[in-house]
Design a protein around this motif. Sequence first.
Motif, PDB file in Angstrom:
ATOM      1  N   ALA A  19      43.003  97.704 122.997  1.00 59.97           N
ATOM      2  CA  ALA A  19      42.400  98.510 121.923  1.00 59.97           C
ATOM      3  C   ALA A  19      42.232  99.950 122.370  1.00 59.97           C
ATOM      4  O   ALA A  19      42.496 100.896 121.624  1.00 59.97           O
ATOM      5  N   THR A  20      41.777 100.141 123.601  1.00 61.12           N
ATOM      6  CA  THR A  20      41.608 101.491 124.132  1.00 61.12           C
ATOM      7  C   THR A  20      42.943 102.215 124.221  1.00 61.12           C
ATOM      8  O   THR A  20      43.057 103.404 123.894  1.00 61.12           O
ATOM      9  N   LEU A  21      43.994 101.490 124.655  1.00 60.21           N
ATOM     10  CA  LEU A  21      45.323 102.084 124.770  1.00 60.21           C
ATOM     11  C   LEU A  21      45.861 102.485 123.409  1.00 60.21           C
ATOM     12  O   LEU A  21      46.424 103.579 123.243  1.00 60.21           O
ATOM     13  N   VAL A  22      45.664 101.622 122.402  1.00 57.49           N
ATOM     14  CA  VAL A  22      46.139 101.932 121.051  1.00 57.49           C
ATOM     15  C   VAL A  22      45.436 103.164 120.505  1.00 57.49           C
ATOM     16  O   VAL A  22      46.062 104.076 119.948  1.00 57.49           O
ATOM     17  N   GLN A  23      44.092 103.245 120.680  1.00 56.91           N
ATOM     18  CA  GLN A  23      43.356 104.400 120.177  1.00 56.91           C
ATOM     19  C   GLN A  23      43.766 105.670 120.896  1.00 56.91           C
ATOM     20  O   GLN A  23      43.714 106.761 120.329  1.00 56.91           O
ATOM     21  N   ALA A  24      44.175 105.538 122.163  1.00 57.08           N
ATOM     22  CA  ALA A  24      44.564 106.729 122.913  1.00 57.08           C
ATOM     23  C   ALA A  24      45.934 107.239 122.502  1.00 57.08           C
ATOM     24  O   ALA A  24      46.233 108.417 122.657  1.00 57.08           O
ATOM     25  N   THR A  25      46.801 106.360 121.987  1.00 56.69           N
ATOM     26  CA  THR A  25      48.164 106.762 121.674  1.00 56.69           C
ATOM     27  C   THR A  25      48.381 107.022 120.182  1.00 56.69           C
ATOM     28  O   THR A  25      49.303 107.735 119.820  1.00 56.69           O
ATOM     29  N   VAL A  26      47.555 106.443 119.308  1.00 62.38           N
ATOM     30  CA  VAL A  26      47.708 106.665 117.876  1.00 62.38           C
ATOM     31  C   VAL A  26      47.184 108.056 117.535  1.00 62.38           C
ATOM     32  O   VAL A  26      46.093 108.432 117.954  1.00 62.38           O
ATOM     33  N   VAL A  28      45.345 111.182 115.964  1.00 59.64           N
ATOM     34  CA  VAL A  28      44.103 111.382 115.219  1.00 59.64           C
ATOM     35  C   VAL A  28      44.478 112.087 113.911  1.00 59.64           C
ATOM     36  O   VAL A  28      45.046 113.184 113.924  1.00 59.64           O
ATOM     37  N   ARG A  29      44.162 111.444 112.794  1.00 60.14           N
ATOM     38  CA  ARG A  29      44.531 111.977 111.474  1.00 60.14           C
ATOM     39  C   ARG A  29      43.487 112.979 111.016  1.00 60.14           C
ATOM     40  O   ARG A  29      42.342 112.621 110.773  1.00 60.14           O
ATOM     41  N   VAL A  30      43.895 114.240 110.889  1.00 57.08           N
ATOM     42  CA  VAL A  30      42.984 115.335 110.580  1.00 57.08           C
ATOM     43  C   VAL A  30      43.160 115.750 109.121  1.00 57.08           C
ATOM     44  O   VAL A  30      44.274 116.051 108.684  1.00 57.08           O
ATOM     45  N   GLY A  31      42.071 115.764 108.375  1.00 61.54           N
ATOM     46  CA  GLY A  31      42.111 116.209 106.992  1.00 61.54           C
ATOM     47  C   GLY A  31      41.458 117.568 106.834  1.00 61.54           C
ATOM     48  O   GLY A  31      40.737 118.035 107.724  1.00 61.54           O
ATOM     49  N   GLY A  32      41.697 118.200 105.704  1.00 58.64           N
ATOM     50  CA  GLY A  32      41.085 119.493 105.433  1.00 58.64           C
ATOM     51  C   GLY A  32      41.543 120.034 104.101  1.00 58.64           C
ATOM     52  O   GLY A  32      42.343 119.421 103.390  1.00 58.64           O
ATOM     53  N   ASP A  33      41.005 121.185 103.764  1.00 59.52           N
ATOM     54  CA  ASP A  33      41.339 121.889 102.530  1.00 59.52           C
ATOM     55  C   ASP A  33      42.484 122.858 102.825  1.00 59.52           C
ATOM     56  O   ASP A  33      42.377 123.666 103.747  1.00 59.52           O
ATOM     57  N   PRO A  34      43.579 122.814 102.077  1.00 62.80           N
ATOM     58  CA  PRO A  34      44.697 123.723 102.373  1.00 62.80           C
ATOM     59  C   PRO A  34      44.400 125.187 102.060  1.00 62.80           C
ATOM     60  O   PRO A  34      45.176 126.062 102.442  1.00 62.80           O
ATOM     61  N   PHE A 101      29.530 109.475 106.953  1.00 63.43           N
ATOM     62  CA  PHE A 101      30.392 109.773 108.091  1.00 63.43           C
ATOM     63  C   PHE A 101      29.598 109.826 109.387  1.00 63.43           C
ATOM     64  O   PHE A 101      28.374 109.996 109.385  1.00 63.43           O
ATOM     65  N   LEU A 102      30.313 109.744 110.502  1.00 66.99           N
ATOM     66  CA  LEU A 102      29.766 110.115 111.797  1.00 66.99           C
ATOM     67  C   LEU A 102      30.021 111.610 111.996  1.00 66.99           C
ATOM     68  O   LEU A 102      30.863 112.199 111.316  1.00 66.99           O
ATOM     69  N   PHE A 103      29.314 112.233 112.945  1.00 67.80           N
ATOM     70  CA  PHE A 103      29.489 113.662 113.174  1.00 67.80           C
ATOM     71  C   PHE A 103      29.522 113.989 114.664  1.00 67.80           C
ATOM     72  O   PHE A 103      28.823 113.371 115.476  1.00 67.80           O
ATOM     73  N   SER A 104      30.331 114.999 114.989  1.00 71.40           N
ATOM     74  CA  SER A 104      30.297 115.585 116.322  1.00 71.40           C
ATOM     75  C   SER A 104      29.071 116.496 116.420  1.00 71.40           C
ATOM     76  O   SER A 104      28.343 116.698 115.443  1.00 71.40           O
ATOM     77  N   LYS A 105      28.865 117.052 117.605  1.00 73.77           N
ATOM     78  CA  LYS A 105      27.852 118.086 117.729  1.00 73.77           C
ATOM     79  C   LYS A 105      28.286 119.311 116.915  1.00 73.77           C
ATOM     80  O   LYS A 105      29.478 119.627 116.838  1.00 73.77           O
ATOM     81  N   PRO A 106      27.350 120.027 116.283  1.00 76.16           N
ATOM     82  CA  PRO A 106      27.724 121.229 115.516  1.00 76.16           C
ATOM     83  C   PRO A 106      28.342 122.292 116.421  1.00 76.16           C
ATOM     84  O   PRO A 106      27.969 122.418 117.588  1.00 76.16           O
ATOM     85  N   ARG A 214      35.554 104.989 113.827  1.00 75.24           N
ATOM     86  CA  ARG A 214      36.033 105.556 115.096  1.00 75.24           C
ATOM     87  C   ARG A 214      34.897 106.206 115.889  1.00 75.24           C
ATOM     88  O   ARG A 214      34.937 107.400 116.201  1.00 75.24           O
ATOM     89  N   PRO A 215      33.863 105.449 116.259  1.00 68.29           N
ATOM     90  CA  PRO A 215      32.770 106.043 117.046  1.00 68.29           C
ATOM     91  C   PRO A 215      33.250 106.571 118.390  1.00 68.29           C
ATOM     92  O   PRO A 215      32.595 107.440 118.984  1.00 68.29           O
ATOM     93  N   ASP A 216      34.385 106.066 118.887  1.00 73.35           N
ATOM     94  CA  ASP A 216      34.919 106.570 120.155  1.00 73.35           C
ATOM     95  C   ASP A 216      35.250 108.051 120.086  1.00 73.35           C
ATOM     96  O   ASP A 216      35.170 108.767 121.091  1.00 73.35           O
ATOM     97  N   LEU A 217      35.604 108.518 118.880  1.00 69.09           N
ATOM     98  CA  LEU A 217      35.968 109.929 118.735  1.00 69.09           C
ATOM     99  C   LEU A 217      34.767 110.855 118.855  1.00 69.09           C
ATOM    100  O   LEU A 217      34.920 112.025 119.227  1.00 69.09           O
ATOM    101  N   VAL A 218      33.579 110.366 118.545  1.00 66.39           N
ATOM    102  CA  VAL A 218      32.389 111.207 118.639  1.00 66.39           C
ATOM    103  C   VAL A 218      32.218 111.698 120.078  1.00 66.39           C
ATOM    104  O   VAL A 218      32.059 112.900 120.337  1.00 66.39           O
ATOM    105  N   ALA A 219      32.260 110.763 121.035  1.00 65.49           N
ATOM    106  CA  ALA A 219      32.077 111.137 122.434  1.00 65.49           C
ATOM    107  C   ALA A 219      33.186 112.057 122.929  1.00 65.49           C
ATOM    108  O   ALA A 219      32.934 113.015 123.671  1.00 65.49           O
ATOM    109  N   ARG A 220      34.411 111.814 122.489  1.00 65.75           N
ATOM    110  CA  ARG A 220      35.533 112.626 122.971  1.00 65.75           C
ATOM    111  C   ARG A 220      35.493 114.037 122.388  1.00 65.75           C
ATOM    112  O   ARG A 220      35.757 115.023 123.093  1.00 65.75           O
ATOM    113  N   LEU A 221      35.148 114.144 121.110  1.00 68.90           N
ATOM    114  CA  LEU A 221      35.033 115.479 120.512  1.00 68.90           C
ATOM    115  C   LEU A 221      33.865 116.249 121.116  1.00 68.90           C
ATOM    116  O   LEU A 221      33.976 117.449 121.385  1.00 68.90           O
TER     117      LEU A 221
END
Length: 288
Positions: A19-26, A28-34, A101-106, A214-221
């Motif tokens: 699972a860790t390997l898959v999350q590391a290689t897939v 990260v899908r980033v969304g936003g306003d164009p 949603f979850l959030f990173s630090k501001p 994806r709570p794993d992304l919180v710590a990494r971000l």
Amino acid sequence: MPVNRLCRLLAACVLWGLATLVQATVPVRVGGDPHYPPHHYLGVDGEAAGFDMAVLRGIANQQGLELSFEFGEWGRTLDRLERGELDVVPMFISADREQRFLFSKPFLRRSHLLFGRGGEWIDDPSQLAGRRVAVQFGGMAWEWLINERVDAELHPVNEESLVLAEVARGDADFALLPADIGQYAIAMQGLEGVEPVSAPWLERDYAFGINPARPDLVARLDAGLAHLEAQGEIQALRSRWLEPKAGRDDASWSSWWLLPAVPVLLAGLVYLVAGRRAARGRVGRRPA
């Protein structure tokens, strides 16, 4: 240790490692306003650009993350993040959004301004009762005015960069949007007579909203943000993207607001060419 328990433990470790390997290689899908410069937008080359994206790319380089970008209409982007179809979207933090949603630090603290014409100053949202207020649909201002039950007539616009155009055309009395986005729109679109008519409202932290699965992304971000801050890179990016100098030569940044007008300009060009060809045809004909 019993053999069965040892086997289960080894199987759990293997599954966790996979699972860790898959999350590391897939990616990260980033969304936003164009159309949300200078924070995030799609440049004329179709690539994701802006301060938020520069920060995120810095984090990705430091954390070994691969990014893919899927920008689209803002309300739909937030829904996709909540459903897990996207992983990261930069946004204001609010109580409602913390439920979704979850959030990173501001990494920023931003505020909104009310914009209008004619010099009428607005001290309190209650003064907007019965007035036409343009906001981005699904945006922070839209959410806040509804939650505060401000008795205004809301005029939703899909692109926050075009909210002020409603005021310039006279289709709205006021527009509520982030202060920096409003000031850039006025400068870039040449909206004469449109100006701030309130003190700063809606001061909020700004961070990366994260897929709840994806709570794993919180710590990494957060780790990536801390590294960039310690290296002085976030301040350098703020200076580059959020404090633009006169005569800026970034064509991708300075042309963002023309994108919505491209289809109209092309249609007009086609009409003009067709009209000239028809005129030449009439001139070239001899009378019977």
